[in-house]
Write a protein that holds these residues in place. Structure first.
Motif, PDB file in Angstrom:
ATOM      1  N   ILE A  21       3.592   4.138  -0.140  1.00  0.00           N
ATOM      2  CA  ILE A  21       3.288   2.740   0.182  1.00  0.00           C
ATOM      3  C   ILE A  21       1.843   2.597   0.646  1.00  0.00           C
ATOM      4  N   ALA A  22       1.369   3.542   1.447  1.00  0.00           N
ATOM      5  CA  ALA A  22      -0.021   3.479   1.910  1.00  0.00           C
ATOM      6  C   ALA A  22      -0.991   3.517   0.734  1.00  0.00           C
ATOM      7  N   LYS A  23      -0.699   4.353  -0.250  1.00  0.00           N
ATOM      8  CA  LYS A  23      -1.584   4.450  -1.419  1.00  0.00           C
ATOM      9  C   LYS A  23      -1.527   3.168  -2.247  1.00  0.00           C
ATOM     10  N   ALA A  24      -0.323   2.597  -2.380  1.00  0.00           N
ATOM     11  CA  ALA A  24      -0.194   1.350  -3.139  1.00  0.00           C
ATOM     12  C   ALA A  24      -0.969   0.224  -2.464  1.00  0.00           C
ATOM     13  N   LEU A  25      -0.876   0.137  -1.142  1.00  0.00           N
ATOM     14  CA  LEU A  25      -1.558  -0.935  -0.420  1.00  0.00           C
ATOM     15  C   LEU A  25      -3.071  -0.750  -0.430  1.00  0.00           C
ATOM     16  N   ALA A  26      -3.521   0.480  -0.562  1.00  0.00           N
ATOM     17  CA  ALA A  26      -4.964   0.735  -0.555  1.00  0.00           C
ATOM     18  C   ALA A  26      -5.599   0.560  -1.929  1.00  0.00           C
TER      19      ALA A  26
ATOM     20  N   THR B  48       1.421 -10.327  -1.032  1.00  0.00           N
ATOM     21  CA  THR B  48       1.198  -9.254  -1.998  1.00  0.00           C
ATOM     22  C   THR B  48       1.539  -7.904  -1.386  1.00  0.00           C
ATOM     23  N   ARG B  49       1.154  -7.721  -0.131  1.00  0.00           N
ATOM     24  CA  ARG B  49       1.429  -6.476   0.584  1.00  0.00           C
ATOM     25  C   ARG B  49       2.934  -6.236   0.693  1.00  0.00           C
ATOM     26  N   GLN B  50       3.675  -7.276   1.054  1.00  0.00           N
ATOM     27  CA  GLN B  50       5.117  -7.115   1.211  1.00  0.00           C
ATOM     28  C   GLN B  50       5.805  -6.853  -0.130  1.00  0.00           C
ATOM     29  N   ILE B  51       5.361  -7.549  -1.164  1.00  0.00           N
ATOM     30  CA  ILE B  51       5.955  -7.346  -2.494  1.00  0.00           C
ATOM     31  C   ILE B  51       5.719  -5.921  -2.974  1.00  0.00           C
ATOM     32  N   LEU B  52       4.487  -5.435  -2.798  1.00  0.00           N
ATOM     33  CA  LEU B  52       4.180  -4.067  -3.213  1.00  0.00           C
ATOM     34  C   LEU B  52       4.997  -3.049  -2.431  1.00  0.00           C
ATOM     35  N   ALA B  53       5.042  -3.214  -1.103  1.00  0.00           N
ATOM     36  CA  ALA B  53       5.789  -2.272  -0.274  1.00  0.00           C
ATOM     37  C   ALA B  53       7.268  -2.275  -0.644  1.00  0.00           C
ATOM     38  N   SER B  54       7.813  -3.462  -0.852  1.00  0.00           N
ATOM     39  CA  SER B  54       9.226  -3.567  -1.228  1.00  0.00           C
ATOM     40  C   SER B  54       9.486  -2.932  -2.588  1.00  0.00           C
ATOM     41  N   SER B  55       8.583  -3.170  -3.544  1.00  0.00           N
ATOM     42  CA  SER B  55       8.756  -2.603  -4.878  1.00  0.00           C
ATOM     43  C   SER B  55       8.712  -1.076  -4.841  1.00  0.00           C
ATOM     44  N   VAL B  56       7.756  -0.527  -4.097  1.00  0.00           N
ATOM     45  CA  VAL B  56       7.651   0.933  -3.992  1.00  0.00           C
ATOM     46  C   VAL B  56       8.892   1.504  -3.319  1.00  0.00           C
ATOM     47  N   ALA B  57       9.331   0.869  -2.229  1.00  0.00           N
ATOM     48  CA  ALA B  57      10.498   1.378  -1.502  1.00  0.00           C
ATOM     49  C   ALA B  57      11.755   1.324  -2.361  1.00  0.00           C
ATOM     50  N   ARG B  58      11.941   0.249  -3.113  1.00  0.00           N
ATOM     51  CA  ARG B  58      13.133   0.133  -3.953  1.00  0.00           C
ATOM     52  C   ARG B  58      13.125   1.199  -5.054  1.00  0.00           C
ATOM     53  N   LEU B  59      11.964   1.416  -5.666  1.00  0.00           N
ATOM     54  CA  LEU B  59      11.878   2.456  -6.690  1.00  0.00           C
ATOM     55  C   LEU B  59      12.095   3.847  -6.097  1.00  0.00           C
ATOM     56  N   TYR B  60      11.517   4.053  -4.922  1.00  0.00           N
ATOM     57  CA  TYR B  60      11.626   5.366  -4.282  1.00  0.00           C
ATOM     58  C   TYR B  60      13.081   5.707  -3.979  1.00  0.00           C
ATOM     59  N   TRP B  61      13.814   4.759  -3.379  1.00  0.00           N
ATOM     60  CA  TRP B  61      15.209   5.055  -3.033  1.00  0.00           C
ATOM     61  C   TRP B  61      16.102   5.077  -4.267  1.00  0.00           C
ATOM     62  N   ASP B  62      15.716   4.374  -5.301  1.00  0.00           N
ATOM     63  CA  ASP B  62      16.443   4.496  -6.570  1.00  0.00           C
ATOM     64  C   ASP B  62      16.284   5.916  -7.116  1.00  0.00           C
ATOM     65  N   TRP B  63      15.059   6.445  -7.027  1.00  0.00           N
ATOM     66  CA  TRP B  63      14.825   7.824  -7.477  1.00  0.00           C
ATOM     67  C   TRP B  63      15.652   8.799  -6.648  1.00  0.00           C
TER      68      TRP B  63
END
Length: 472
Positions: free
Chosen positions: A66-71, A175-190
């Motif tokens: 998430i940190a990398k996505a936000l940066a 945008t920050r929340q959408i990105l963080a949510s998208s990364v988290a959802r994909l991560y836990w799906d994996w």
């Protein structure tokens, strides 16, 4: 004589009173159905979700993604540049309302016309001080001006720009929340797929045990080869399931790489979070006030109201003060003499009298845009409430399903334990234990599927509640 003086004084006042371009009534202003300041419930401040809500998982791997996505994500870069642009426009609006001072200097070489208004200067007459027809004249000095903004037009425009800056900041947070949510959802799906892969491998291992036992019995002439065909088919289906899971994992890794702007993403399996048994005591409007999209819509309303005020103020006269202090000479050799100094102070009045309806049209546009901002806000509030309601209902349903599934898995585990006890007592063969384990493992897959759905639903609910966003 006195009457003419009175008339001369009354004439400007008459223009001020009656000379303004006529205005007209605009469309009625809409009102927000639920102001963000009043979106509250009994949920205590600081409760779930928090601003960096993903850190509650205590997963360094997720935090890093998430940190990398936000940066580095392009969407974040675009949102940041929009803030920079809005701030620059606000500074421009602020500067436009303040006093200004300029220094200027020029020199000109010209030939006077003997037949024009300046004809005497075309002659050479020492007695008259003319040395024509050629002159090199120069001017330099300071010029200052200030729009007094008596009716607040400039101030309203500044407030509108500031409102848009705040709206862009809220958009950045969205945008920050959408990105963080998208990364988290994909991560836990994996992680869910990885956990299911481990269970499918365990099922395949038990199937191989059964196949090996069947082959041994067939070789000893105890059974026919037909009896093991079903197990062989199931083992092939397990291979298909593994291939499907591995394909999903690769697809998720590719999407995470795109979101984090990384060439590749390599993940290691982690335990899935536990399923809660209850939601927070109250889920209503309290955290909706933290939703960045509602804050963005709110600030656009504030900006549009200021733009309406600026449009109304444009009907009133502008009063400007201008002053100059210069050196001006017909000959450059005289430019720095004290006699070449000139200065002045001017008070200017600009009064709109007839503009073919431009000011009224501008006011109509500003009012319509304001009403549109309010309508968009009202729609966003309704959609936000519905989104929270649906997400909360889904979370509650999945909590109940997970609880029932845990009971099913416990019952299946008791069947396995009974089979293991019978095998230990020499009552049944080891392959029968494997046959008992396979249904239990399949129930574990069903449980992992439900747990993954629950995690995804909680992430959607967190996003629906603004992710803990707060303005300021």
């Amino acid at each position: 004589m006195k009457r003419s003086v009175i008339y001369s004084l009354c004439l400007p006042l008459s223009f001020l009173v009656a000379g303004c371009a006529p205005g007209h009534d605009t469309a009625a202003a809409l009102s927000p159905t639920v102001p963000t300041a009043r979106i509250e419930t009994g949920l205590a401040a600081g409760q779930w979700p928090k601003n960096e809500w993903w850190k509650t998982f205590h997963d360094a791997q997720l935090d890093s993604l998430i940190a990398k996505a936000l940066a580095d994500a392009p969407d974040m870069q675009i949102a940041r540049q929009r803030i920079t642009l809005a701030e620059a426009q606000a500074k421009m609006a602020m500067a436009a309302g303040g006093p200004q001072m300029d220094f200027s200097a020029d020199a000109e070489r010209q030939k006077m016309s003997a037949e024009g208004l300046m004809g005497p200067f075309a002659l050479t007459d020492p007695a008259a001080g003319t040395t024509g027809p050629w002159y090199t004249n120069g001017t330099f000095g300071l010029t200052a001006g200030w729009d007094l903004d008596l009716w607040g037009k400039n101030r309203a425009q500044v407030e509108a720009r500031i409102g848009k800056v705040n709206a862009q900041k809220a958009e950045l947070e969205q945008t920050r929340q959408i990105l963080a949510s998208s990364v988290a959802r994909l991560y836990w799906d994996w992680q869910t797929q990885a956990a299911m892969e481990s269970v499918v491998n365990a099922i395949k291992h038990e199937q191989q045990n059964i196949i090996a036992a069947d082959r041994e019995l067939y070789q000893q002439g105890i059974t026919s080869s037909v009896e093991g065909v079903e197990t062989d088919i199931n083992a092939s289906k397990s291979d298909e399931r593994l291939a499907e899971i591995q394909g999903k994992k690769r697809a998720i890794e590719a999407r995470l790489a795109a979101l984090t702007s990384a060439p590749t993403v390599t993940l290691s399996p982690q335990p899935l979070p536990a399923v809660n048994t209850t939601l927070p005591a109250s889920l209503g409007y309290e955290l909706l006030a933290r939703r960045p999209d509602l804050q963005e819509a709110h600030w656009y309303i504030e900006a549009s109201i200021s733009e309406v005020d600026a449009a109304k103020a444009a009907f009133y006269p502008d009063v400007n003060l201008m002053a100059f202090l210069q050196q001006d000479a017909l000959h450059l050799s005289d430019l720095f003499r004290s006699s070449a100094q000139q200065m002045g102070l001017t008070a200017g009045l600009t009064l709109p009298v007839f503009d073919s309806g431009r000011l009224n049209a501008n006011l109509d546009i500003a009012q319509a845009q304001s009403n549109l901002s309010v309508a968009n806000y009202n729609k966003a509030v309704v959609e936000a409430v519905n989104q929270v309601t649906r997400a909360a209902s889904e979370v509650e349903t999945l909590m109940a399903k997970n609880q029932h599934q845990r009971q099913v898995e416990a019952d299946a585990a008791r069947v396995v334990a009974l089979a293991q006890a019978r095998f230990n007592a020499g009552i049944i063969a080891g392959s029968r234990v494997s046959e008992a384990k396979i249904p239990a493992l399949q129930e574990q897959i069903a449980g992992l599927t439900l747990k993954g759905q629950y995690i995804d639903a909680t992430l959607q609910l967190t996003s629906a509640l603004g992710g803990g966003y707060h303005n300021g």
